[in-house]
Design a protein around this motif. Structure first.
Motif, short mmCIF file in Angstrom:
data_model
loop_
_atom_site.label_atom_id
_atom_site.label_comp_id
_atom_site.label_asym_id
_atom_site.label_seq_id
_atom_site.Cartn_x
_atom_site.Cartn_y
_atom_site.Cartn_z
N UNK A 1 0.84 -1.28 -0.02
CA UNK A 1 -0.02 -0.06 0.02
C UNK A 1 0.90 1.17 -0.07
N UNK A 2 0.66 2.19 -1.01
CA UNK A 2 1.16 3.30 -1.14
C UNK A 2 0.39 4.51 -0.23
N UNK A 3 0.74 4.65 0.78
CA UNK A 3 -0.22 5.68 1.77
C UNK A 3 -0.46 7.04 1.47
N UNK A 4 0.79 7.67 0.81
CA UNK A 4 0.64 8.97 0.19
C UNK A 4 -0.47 9.00 -1.03
N UNK A 5 -0.37 7.88 -1.90
CA UNK A 5 -1.30 7.88 -3.09
C UNK A 5 -2.40 7.36 -2.85
N UNK A 6 -2.58 6.56 -1.49
CA UNK A 6 -3.91 5.94 -1.28
C UNK A 6 -4.24 4.71 -2.45
N UNK A 7 -3.51 4.04 -2.59
CA UNK A 7 -3.53 2.97 -3.51
C UNK A 7 -2.28 2.12 -3.65
#
Length: 146
Positions: A116-122
């Motif tokens: 999970x890429x927290x900054x991109x939310x995806x």
């Protein structure tokens, strides 16, 4: 299994078969080097590790209130008052927990390790984003443009 920066989390689901950890049908356990804190809606206890040098067991304690009812009452009270500062559990916390749960479901369904890429939310894998982040619309329905 969830791998975070500073710890791992293991999810073991046995709901509905009455055969979960500690002989319970629900609950959560925080496992440490010397003992385990086990809790559920019926109370909590500290269970000493068999080979631990430290004696830290705590007998089962009953809850002081019905936590689910108290949580629901708090949520409804905040809806009525519109005072977000009175909310005991922020909406963002619930959203985060829902995301972590869905990551487990998606990992299981896809058979892939998900990141999970927290900054991109995806997800970092665009194939997973395309397949699992938005359900396909059918029969002429579409997401309205706002």
């Amino acid at each position: 299994m969830y791998e975070f920066d500073n710890f791992n989390l293991i999810w073991d689901h046995a709901m509905g078969i009455d055969n979960g950890n500690f002989g319970k049908d629900h609950g959560i356990a925080f496992i440490g080097n010397n003992a385990t804190l086990e809790l559920d809606r019926g109370g909590w206890e500290v269970i000493e590790e068999k080979n631990s040098d430290k004696k830290i067991s705590v007998a089962r304690k009953a809850p002081s209130e019905n936590g689910l009812d108290a949580h629901t009452k708090n949520f409804v009270d905040v809806i009525k008052s519109r005072k977000m500062s009175d909310l005991n559990c922020p909406i963002q916390t619930g959203a985060h927990i829902a995301t972590v749960c869905q990551m487990g479901n998606i990992a299981y369904r896809s058979g892939e390790k998900v990141v999970w890429d927290k900054a991109a939310e995806k997800f970092t894998d665009n194939k997973l984003n395309k397949e699992y982040m938005m359900a396909p619309y059918h029969n002429g329905y579409s997401l309205p443009k706002v």
